[in-house]
Write a protein that holds these residues in place. Sequence first.
Motif, PDB file in Angstrom:
ATOM      1  N   PHE A  23       0.827  -1.212   0.000  1.00 24.61           N
ATOM      2  CA  PHE A  23       0.000   0.000   0.000  1.00 24.61           C
ATOM      3  C   PHE A  23       0.857   1.256   0.000  1.00 24.61           C
ATOM      4  N   PHE A  24       1.828   1.337   0.905  1.00 17.28           N
ATOM      5  CA  PHE A  24       2.633   2.542   1.016  1.00 17.28           C
ATOM      6  C   PHE A  24       3.566   2.747  -0.177  1.00 17.28           C
ATOM      7  N   LEU A  25       4.106   1.675  -0.726  1.00 15.47           N
ATOM      8  CA  LEU A  25       4.938   1.824  -1.922  1.00 15.47           C
ATOM      9  C   LEU A  25       4.092   2.261  -3.122  1.00 15.47           C
ATOM     10  N   THR A  26       2.893   1.712  -3.247  1.00 14.82           N
ATOM     11  CA  THR A  26       1.988   2.124  -4.332  1.00 14.82           C
ATOM     12  C   THR A  26       1.562   3.574  -4.146  1.00 14.82           C
ATOM     13  N   ALA A  27       1.204   3.937  -2.923  1.00 16.68           N
ATOM     14  CA  ALA A  27       0.800   5.320  -2.643  1.00 16.68           C
ATOM     15  C   ALA A  27       1.934   6.295  -2.942  1.00 16.68           C
ATOM     16  N   THR A  28       3.158   5.901  -2.602  1.00 16.82           N
ATOM     17  CA  THR A  28       4.315   6.755  -2.882  1.00 16.82           C
ATOM     18  C   THR A  28       4.484   6.959  -4.374  1.00 16.82           C
ATOM     19  N   TYR A  29       4.373   5.885  -5.140  1.00 15.93           N
ATOM     20  CA  TYR A  29       4.528   6.000  -6.593  1.00 15.93           C
ATOM     21  C   TYR A  29       3.423   6.864  -7.192  1.00 15.93           C
ATOM     22  N   ILE A  30       2.192   6.647  -6.784  1.00 13.17           N
ATOM     23  CA  ILE A  30       1.072   7.433  -7.316  1.00 13.17           C
ATOM     24  C   ILE A  30       1.223   8.896  -6.928  1.00 13.17           C
ATOM     25  N   LEU A  31       1.577   9.156  -5.682  1.00 10.21           N
ATOM     26  CA  LEU A  31       1.740  10.530  -5.213  1.00 10.21           C
ATOM     27  C   LEU A  31       2.834  11.253  -5.980  1.00 10.21           C
ATOM     28  N   GLN A  32       3.983  10.612  -6.176  1.00 16.17           N
ATOM     29  CA  GLN A  32       5.072  11.280  -6.888  1.00 16.17           C
ATOM     30  C   GLN A  32       4.768  11.438  -8.366  1.00 16.17           C
ATOM     31  N   SER A  33       3.796  10.674  -8.896  1.00 14.40           N
ATOM     32  CA  SER A  33       3.387  10.831 -10.293  1.00 14.40           C
ATOM     33  C   SER A  33       2.532  12.072 -10.492  1.00 14.40           C
ATOM     34  N   PHE A  34       1.773  12.444  -9.461  1.00 15.74           N
ATOM     35  CA  PHE A  34       0.855  13.577  -9.581  1.00 15.74           C
ATOM     36  C   PHE A  34       1.391  14.868  -8.982  1.00 15.74           C
ATOM     37  N   ILE A  35       2.286  14.770  -8.032  1.00 16.16           N
ATOM     38  CA  ILE A  35       2.804  15.944  -7.340  1.00 16.16           C
ATOM     39  C   ILE A  35       4.319  15.967  -7.485  1.00 16.16           C
ATOM     40  N   ASP A  36       4.850  17.125  -7.822  1.00 19.62           N
ATOM     41  CA  ASP A  36       6.306  17.265  -7.885  1.00 19.62           C
ATOM     42  C   ASP A  36       6.863  17.369  -6.470  1.00 19.62           C
ATOM     43  N   ILE A  37       7.611  16.357  -6.092  1.00 24.87           N
ATOM     44  CA  ILE A  37       8.220  16.299  -4.763  1.00 24.87           C
ATOM     45  C   ILE A  37       9.731  16.305  -4.959  1.00 24.87           C
ATOM     46  N   THR A  38      10.405  17.183  -4.247  1.00 27.64           N
ATOM     47  CA  THR A  38      11.858  17.208  -4.346  1.00 27.64           C
ATOM     48  C   THR A  38      12.437  16.124  -3.429  1.00 27.64           C
ATOM     49  N   PHE A  39      13.688  15.786  -3.690  1.00 27.61           N
ATOM     50  CA  PHE A  39      14.363  14.814  -2.837  1.00 27.61           C
ATOM     51  C   PHE A  39      14.413  15.310  -1.398  1.00 27.61           C
ATOM     52  N   SER A  40      14.662  16.591  -1.223  1.00 25.40           N
ATOM     53  CA  SER A  40      14.734  17.162   0.116  1.00 25.40           C
ATOM     54  C   SER A  40      13.399  17.005   0.847  1.00 25.40           C
ATOM     55  N   GLN A  41      12.297  17.294   0.162  1.00 26.13           N
ATOM     56  CA  GLN A  41      10.979  17.143   0.777  1.00 26.13           C
ATOM     57  C   GLN A  41      10.703  15.688   1.151  1.00 26.13           C
ATOM     58  N   MET A  42      11.074  14.779   0.262  1.00 24.78           N
ATOM     59  CA  MET A  42      10.862  13.366   0.540  1.00 24.78           C
ATOM     60  C   MET A  42      11.658  12.933   1.772  1.00 24.78           C
ATOM     61  N   PHE A  43      12.937  13.332   1.840  1.00 23.29           N
ATOM     62  CA  PHE A  43      13.763  12.947   2.981  1.00 23.29           C
ATOM     63  C   PHE A  43      13.254  13.567   4.276  1.00 23.29           C
ATOM     64  N   ILE A  44      12.781  14.809   4.226  1.00 23.06           N
ATOM     65  CA  ILE A  44      12.227  15.444   5.430  1.00 23.06           C
ATOM     66  C   ILE A  44      10.971  14.698   5.886  1.00 23.06           C
ATOM     67  N   PHE A  45      10.080  14.389   4.937  1.00 22.01           N
ATOM     68  CA  PHE A  45       8.849  13.675   5.273  1.00 22.01           C
ATOM     69  C   PHE A  45       9.163  12.305   5.883  1.00 22.01           C
ATOM     70  N   LEU A  46      10.025  11.533   5.230  1.00 21.98           N
ATOM     71  CA  LEU A  46      10.376  10.211   5.749  1.00 21.98           C
ATOM     72  C   LEU A  46      11.111  10.315   7.087  1.00 21.98           C
ATOM     73  N   GLY A  47      11.960  11.324   7.226  1.00 19.42           N
ATOM     74  CA  GLY A  47      12.667  11.546   8.484  1.00 19.42           C
ATOM     75  C   GLY A  47      11.712  11.856   9.618  1.00 19.42           C
ATOM     76  N   MET A  48      10.684  12.666   9.334  1.00 21.92           N
ATOM     77  CA  MET A  48       9.694  12.990  10.367  1.00 21.92           C
ATOM     78  C   MET A  48       8.882  11.754  10.751  1.00 21.92           C
ATOM     79  N   ILE A  49       8.485  10.962   9.755  1.00 20.69           N
ATOM     80  CA  ILE A  49       7.714   9.745  10.038  1.00 20.69           C
ATOM     81  C   ILE A  49       8.531   8.779  10.898  1.00 20.69           C
TER      82      ILE A  49
END
Length: 186
Positions: A23-49
């Motif tokens: 679920f989470f890997l699919t959601a990540t792929y779908i989300l990054q397909s529709f929204i431009d996410i930078t590497f920095s934003q991704m690392f901050i989000f994953l770091g916070m989680i």
Amino acid sequence: MTTSEIKKLRIRQLLFLNGNLLFFLTATYILQSFIDITFSQMFIFLGMITLIQSILGWAKRNSTKSIFPVIEKVAIYEKEKMGNEWSKQRTVGSIWTLLVSSILFFNAYFHFDSGEILSIEPVFLFFLTIAILVLTNISMVIHSRKVDGAQSLADFKGYTRNSNVRAIIFGVCYVFLIFVLILSLV
């Protein structure tokens, strides 16, 4: 618990774990397909989680409570079976999660000015997902067999240390697989 109840519980645990990963890997792929996410934003989000997960794990390290009934049943069973080693394993797990969180924040810092957009190729994500599922399931089966097959608390002497060594070995194998995958796709 009878052997058949334990087997059913372990199957439900594996299904829950695999379902969440997919679920989470699919959601990540779908989300990054529709929204431009930078590497920095991704690392901050994953770091916070992972930081939140580490803090919650540390705060409830001796508790078996969970919002998911299957996870709570597994925790009750394993805590009863493993004794003090169960608490040690939870504490060390929280420390590892904190370390992973720190690495993610460190990566966010290094990618802060790049502005590079995250773009995951479907083929890469497919093989990444397979690798994650295989290594996670192997680790879970090894853990389950050790816990379920133990006859006494003495069987768990040094278990946390051994499982951490095993986790490091799996991590090195995973990094090697990702490295080979990246080289083959480039």
